[in-house]
Design a protein around this motif. Structure first.
Motif, PDB file in Angstrom:
ATOM      1  N   LEU A 135       0.827  -1.203   0.000  1.00 26.73           N
ATOM      2  CA  LEU A 135       0.000   0.000   0.000  1.00 26.73           C
ATOM      3  C   LEU A 135       0.863   1.256   0.000  1.00 26.73           C
ATOM      4  CD1 LEU A 135      -2.889   1.081   0.048  1.00 26.73           C
ATOM      5  CD2 LEU A 135      -2.819   0.977   2.555  1.00 26.73           C
ATOM      6  N   ALA A 136       1.977   1.228   0.751  1.00 33.60           N
ATOM      7  CA  ALA A 136       2.886   2.378   0.767  1.00 33.60           C
ATOM      8  C   ALA A 136       3.506   2.620  -0.602  1.00 33.60           C
ATOM      9  CB  ALA A 136       3.988   2.156   1.812  1.00 33.60           C
ATOM     10  N   ILE A 137       3.855   1.550  -1.302  1.00 38.19           N
ATOM     11  CA  ILE A 137       4.415   1.681  -2.649  1.00 38.19           C
ATOM     12  C   ILE A 137       3.342   2.187  -3.623  1.00 38.19           C
ATOM     13  CG2 ILE A 137       5.351   0.411  -4.613  1.00 38.19           C
ATOM     14  CD1 ILE A 137       7.425   0.835  -2.470  1.00 38.19           C
ATOM     15  N   ALA A 138       2.138   1.648  -3.513  1.00 40.28           N
ATOM     16  CA  ALA A 138       1.052   2.097  -4.393  1.00 40.28           C
ATOM     17  C   ALA A 138       0.764   3.583  -4.188  1.00 40.28           C
ATOM     18  CB  ALA A 138      -0.202   1.268  -4.130  1.00 40.28           C
ATOM     19  N   TRP A 139       0.798   4.042  -2.920  1.00 42.90           N
ATOM     20  CA  TRP A 139       0.621   5.472  -2.628  1.00 42.90           C
ATOM     21  C   TRP A 139       1.692   6.298  -3.324  1.00 42.90           C
ATOM     22  CZ3 TRP A 139       3.955   8.922  -0.297  1.00 42.90           C
ATOM     23  CH2 TRP A 139       3.423  10.160   0.081  1.00 42.90           C
ATOM     24  N   CYS A 140       2.926   5.820  -3.254  1.00 39.71           N
ATOM     25  CA  CYS A 140       4.042   6.548  -3.861  1.00 39.71           C
ATOM     26  C   CYS A 140       3.881   6.620  -5.378  1.00 39.71           C
ATOM     27  CB  CYS A 140       5.355   5.846  -3.485  1.00 39.71           C
ATOM     28  SG  CYS A 140       6.831   6.838  -3.748  1.00 39.71           S
ATOM     29  N   LEU A 141       3.537   5.517  -6.002  1.00 41.40           N
ATOM     30  CA  LEU A 141       3.345   5.501  -7.449  1.00 41.40           C
ATOM     31  C   LEU A 141       2.236   6.457  -7.868  1.00 41.40           C
ATOM     32  CD1 LEU A 141       3.612   1.654  -8.110  1.00 41.40           C
ATOM     33  CD2 LEU A 141       5.243   3.394  -8.880  1.00 41.40           C
ATOM     34  N   ALA A 142       1.230   6.606  -7.016  1.00 39.84           N
ATOM     35  CA  ALA A 142       0.089   7.463  -7.347  1.00 39.84           C
ATOM     36  C   ALA A 142       0.395   8.948  -7.209  1.00 39.84           C
ATOM     37  CB  ALA A 142      -1.101   7.099  -6.456  1.00 39.84           C
ATOM     38  N   ARG A 188       2.548  -2.551  -7.242  1.00 32.19           N
ATOM     39  CA  ARG A 188       2.295  -2.151  -8.628  1.00 32.19           C
ATOM     40  C   ARG A 188       0.919  -2.601  -9.092  1.00 32.19           C
ATOM     41  NH1 ARG A 188       4.160  -7.226  -8.996  1.00 32.19           N
ATOM     42  NH2 ARG A 188       3.825  -8.445 -10.886  1.00 32.19           N
ATOM     43  N   ALA A 189       0.416  -3.679  -8.497  1.00 28.02           N
ATOM     44  CA  ALA A 189      -0.857  -4.242  -8.945  1.00 28.02           C
ATOM     45  C   ALA A 189      -2.044  -3.723  -8.139  1.00 28.02           C
ATOM     46  CB  ALA A 189      -0.806  -5.772  -8.853  1.00 28.02           C
ATOM     47  N   PHE A 190      -1.772  -2.964  -7.087  1.00 24.59           N
ATOM     48  CA  PHE A 190      -2.867  -2.461  -6.256  1.00 24.59           C
ATOM     49  C   PHE A 190      -3.582  -1.339  -7.003  1.00 24.59           C
ATOM     50  CE2 PHE A 190      -4.753   0.313  -3.077  1.00 24.59           C
ATOM     51  CZ  PHE A 190      -5.438  -0.590  -2.290  1.00 24.59           C
ATOM     52  N   VAL A 191      -4.899  -1.410  -7.030  1.00 26.76           N
ATOM     53  CA  VAL A 191      -5.698  -0.399  -7.718  1.00 26.76           C
ATOM     54  C   VAL A 191      -5.997   0.735  -6.742  1.00 26.76           C
ATOM     55  CG1 VAL A 191      -7.812   0.087  -8.981  1.00 26.76           C
ATOM     56  CG2 VAL A 191      -6.693  -2.156  -9.221  1.00 26.76           C
ATOM     57  N   MET A 192      -5.281   1.834  -6.889  1.00 27.95           N
ATOM     58  CA  MET A 192      -5.447   2.980  -6.005  1.00 27.95           C
ATOM     59  C   MET A 192      -6.611   3.842  -6.490  1.00 27.95           C
ATOM     60  SD  MET A 192      -4.467   4.479  -3.279  1.00 27.95           S
ATOM     61  CE  MET A 192      -2.834   3.823  -2.861  1.00 27.95           C
ATOM     62  N   THR A 193      -7.332   4.397  -5.538  1.00 21.41           N
ATOM     63  CA  THR A 193      -8.447   5.292  -5.855  1.00 21.41           C
ATOM     64  C   THR A 193      -8.296   6.588  -5.057  1.00 21.41           C
ATOM     65  OG1 THR A 193      -9.881   4.491  -4.068  1.00 21.41           O
ATOM     66  CG2 THR A 193      -9.965   3.296  -6.168  1.00 21.41           C
ATOM     67  N   ASP A 194      -9.049   7.592  -5.465  1.00 24.07           N
ATOM     68  CA  ASP A 194      -9.039   8.849  -4.722  1.00 24.07           C
ATOM     69  C   ASP A 194      -9.545   8.641  -3.297  1.00 24.07           C
ATOM     70  OD1 ASP A 194      -8.104  10.135  -6.963  1.00 24.07           O
ATOM     71  OD2 ASP A 194     -10.074  10.919  -7.560  1.00 24.07           O
ATOM     72  N   GLU A 195     -10.499   7.749  -3.123  1.00 28.62           N
ATOM     73  CA  GLU A 195     -11.057   7.499  -1.800  1.00 28.62           C
ATOM     74  C   GLU A 195     -10.008   6.870  -0.879  1.00 28.62           C
ATOM     75  OE1 GLU A 195     -14.143   8.128  -4.657  1.00 28.62           O
ATOM     76  OE2 GLU A 195     -12.507   6.655  -4.674  1.00 28.62           O
ATOM     77  N   ILE A 196      -9.222   5.947  -1.415  1.00 26.55           N
ATOM     78  CA  ILE A 196      -8.182   5.312  -0.597  1.00 26.55           C
ATOM     79  C   ILE A 196      -7.078   6.315  -0.285  1.00 26.55           C
ATOM     80  CG2 ILE A 196      -6.405   3.506  -0.545  1.00 26.55           C
ATOM     81  CD1 ILE A 196      -8.291   1.816  -2.316  1.00 26.55           C
ATOM     82  N   MET A 197      -6.716   7.129  -1.261  1.00 27.69           N
ATOM     83  CA  MET A 197      -5.711   8.163  -1.003  1.00 27.69           C
ATOM     84  C   MET A 197      -6.183   9.094   0.110  1.00 27.69           C
ATOM     85  SD  MET A 197      -2.982   7.758  -2.952  1.00 27.69           S
ATOM     86  CE  MET A 197      -2.156   9.325  -3.272  1.00 27.69           C
ATOM     87  N   ALA A 198      -7.456   9.446   0.103  1.00 27.98           N
ATOM     88  CA  ALA A 198      -7.998  10.326   1.139  1.00 27.98           C
ATOM     89  C   ALA A 198      -7.995   9.629   2.496  1.00 27.98           C
ATOM     90  CB  ALA A 198      -9.412  10.764   0.764  1.00 27.98           C
ATOM     91  N   ALA A 199      -8.294   8.332   2.501  1.00 24.70           N
ATOM     92  CA  ALA A 199      -8.284   7.582   3.757  1.00 24.70           C
ATOM     93  C   ALA A 199      -6.879   7.528   4.350  1.00 24.70           C
ATOM     94  CB  ALA A 199      -8.827   6.173   3.533  1.00 24.70           C
ATOM     95  N   ILE A 200      -5.878   7.315   3.486  1.00 29.05           N
ATOM     96  CA  ILE A 200      -4.494   7.295   3.953  1.00 29.05           C
ATOM     97  C   ILE A 200      -4.109   8.649   4.529  1.00 29.05           C
ATOM     98  CG2 ILE A 200      -2.088   7.099   3.200  1.00 29.05           C
ATOM     99  CD1 ILE A 200      -3.059   5.044   1.106  1.00 29.05           C
ATOM    100  N   GLU A 201      -4.513   9.712   3.838  1.00 30.14           N
ATOM    101  CA  GLU A 201      -4.197  11.058   4.300  1.00 30.14           C
ATOM    102  C   GLU A 201      -4.845  11.342   5.651  1.00 30.14           C
ATOM    103  OE1 GLU A 201      -2.099  14.665   3.603  1.00 30.14           O
ATOM    104  OE2 GLU A 201      -2.152  12.806   2.419  1.00 30.14           O
ATOM    105  N   GLY A 202      -6.012  10.789   5.871  1.00 25.47           N
ATOM    106  CA  GLY A 202      -6.683  10.977   7.147  1.00 25.47           C
ATOM    107  C   GLY A 202      -5.962  10.278   8.291  1.00 25.47           C
ATOM    108  N   ILE A 203      -5.364   9.139   8.001  1.00 24.40           N
ATOM    109  CA  ILE A 203      -4.650   8.373   9.027  1.00 24.40           C
ATOM    110  C   ILE A 203      -3.247   8.937   9.260  1.00 24.40           C
ATOM    111  CG2 ILE A 203      -3.682   6.099   9.575  1.00 24.40           C
ATOM    112  CD1 ILE A 203      -6.004   4.924   7.854  1.00 24.40           C
ATOM    113  N   LEU A 204      -2.567   9.272   8.171  1.00 24.46           N
ATOM    114  CA  LEU A 204      -1.181   9.757   8.240  1.00 24.46           C
ATOM    115  C   LEU A 204      -1.080  11.087   7.484  1.00 24.46           C
ATOM    116  CD1 LEU A 204       0.766   6.420   7.543  1.00 24.46           C
ATOM    117  CD2 LEU A 204       0.262   7.464   9.764  1.00 24.46           C
ATOM    118  N   PRO A 205      -1.594  12.156   8.065  1.00 22.29           N
ATOM    119  CA  PRO A 205      -1.517  13.454   7.375  1.00 22.29           C
ATOM    120  C   PRO A 205      -0.084  13.959   7.308  1.00 22.29           C
ATOM    121  CG  PRO A 205      -2.304  13.748   9.610  1.00 22.29           C
ATOM    122  CD  PRO A 205      -2.240  12.268   9.378  1.00 22.29           C
TER     123      PRO A 205
END
Length: 330
Positions: free
Chosen positions: A261-268, A292-309
């Motif tokens: 998930l951390a790598i997918a966030w970085c790629l995004a 690389r295979a994780f399908v990132m979405t805007d909603e997941i990016m927002a959730a990550i930002e909420g946990i680790l701003p």
């Protein structure tokens, strides 16, 4: 494995690379056999971009890569670095970007790697006594001689990048970037995008923090880079562990691992980012490569930002000694 551009001439590499600092013992002892297993796993996964340096284990990392290649020069796109002097007796660092020193170190790196030309050559740290314009002329000379394919800089400021790019093409900038180290968002990622430069995040899984099992500072081997690092010292370490647990829980809910998930966030974060998680273990690389295979979405990016701003981490990313040579810009 998808590809991304690493050089201005269109050279493409896997969107996830492999950082080879740990081959030189940065996180504890390793063996050539263990490192070779990791390099074999990289090939199986489609990871074809390696990052090393002359000072990683005082040449050990480059030597291990060279012994794996054994004349098979086209297996990987390889980046290495020069510009740091390290005293073998004390481990103390100084910086030298003068032409003679860079040439000597480049030749030594090529010998250890068993190559006539390295695909990408970084200035590892800036020498404050040598203008970056002069350094660029040195690197352009190496390129004209066929000794390097591309030019890079590590841990520089956006203003320095723009000065260098005014002299000639800069292909890549490498800096620490992850969910707990986000300074590059304050200008460097944007400058790279504007100039067509690849941005190469190192330590994208936070030196092991964004994994299923948190590192235990009590078990760090002698010489482990993290021992004096403020984020791994108490009380910072306990605070950081507690914050990251929410991220681990999110990864579990999404059916993936924290590292992936951390790598997918970085790629995004941008199509010009090429993260290079560093590991000496094949299983860890496989975990990171799953990002690389994780399908990132805007909603997941927002959730990550909420946990680790941005700005959540406790402690500086480097100790005072580790910070030497890093250009500040904010």
């Amino acid at each position: 494995m998808q590809t991304r551009r690493i050089r201005q001439d269109g050279r493409m590499v896997s969107e996830i690379g492999l950082g080879c600092w740990s081959f030189g013992g940065a996180y504890g002892p390793t063996t050539e056999a263990e490192a070779h297993d990791t390099l074999s796993a990289a090939l199986d996964l489609g990871v074809d971009f390696l990052d090393t340096a002359n000072v990683y284990g005082m040449g050990q990392s480059e030597t291990i890569i060279g012994s794996f290649l054994k004349g098979r020069k086209d297996l990987f796109t390889i980046a290495t670095k020069g510009g740091i002097r390290r005293d073998p007796a004390t481990g103390k660092r100084s910086f030298d970007n003068k032409p003679d020193y860079l040439r000597t170190e480049l030749e030594a790196s090529l010998t250890r790697l068993g190559l006539d030309c390295v695909d990408l050559y970084y200035i590892h740290r800036r020498d404050p006594d040598v203008p970056i314009e002069d350094v660029m002329h040195t690197l352009l000379t190496f390129k004209a001689e066929g000794k390097i394919g591309g030019i890079g800089f590590s841990e520089i400021a956006p203003a320095s990048l723009r000065r260098a790019a005014a002299v000639g093409p800069v292909d890549a900038v490498q800096s620490e970037y992850s969910l707990w180290t986000r300074q590059p968002e304050l200008g460097m990622i944007q400058a790279c995008r504007d100039l067509g430069v690849a941005f190469v995040p190192f330590s994208p899984v936070g030196r092991g923090m964004f994994t299923d099992r948190a590192p235990d500072p009590a078990s760090f081997a002698k010489g482990d880079f993290r021992i004096p690092n403020p984020r791994f010292l108490e009380p910072n370490f306990s605070h950081n562990l507690a914050r990251i647990e929410g991220f681990r829980a999110l990864a579990r809910d999404l059916g993936t691992s924290p590292a992936a998930l951390a790598i997918a966030w970085c790629l995004a974060r941008g199509p010009h980012l090429i993260p290079i998680p560093g590991t000496r273990k094949a299983a860890h690389l496989q975990d990171c490569a799953a990002g690389r295979a994780f399908v990132m979405t805007d909603e997941i990016m927002a959730a990550i930002e909420g946990i680790l701003p941005i700005g959540w981490a406790h402690g500086d990313r480097y100790s005072a000694d580790q910070k030497l040579g890093v250009e500040g810009y904010c």
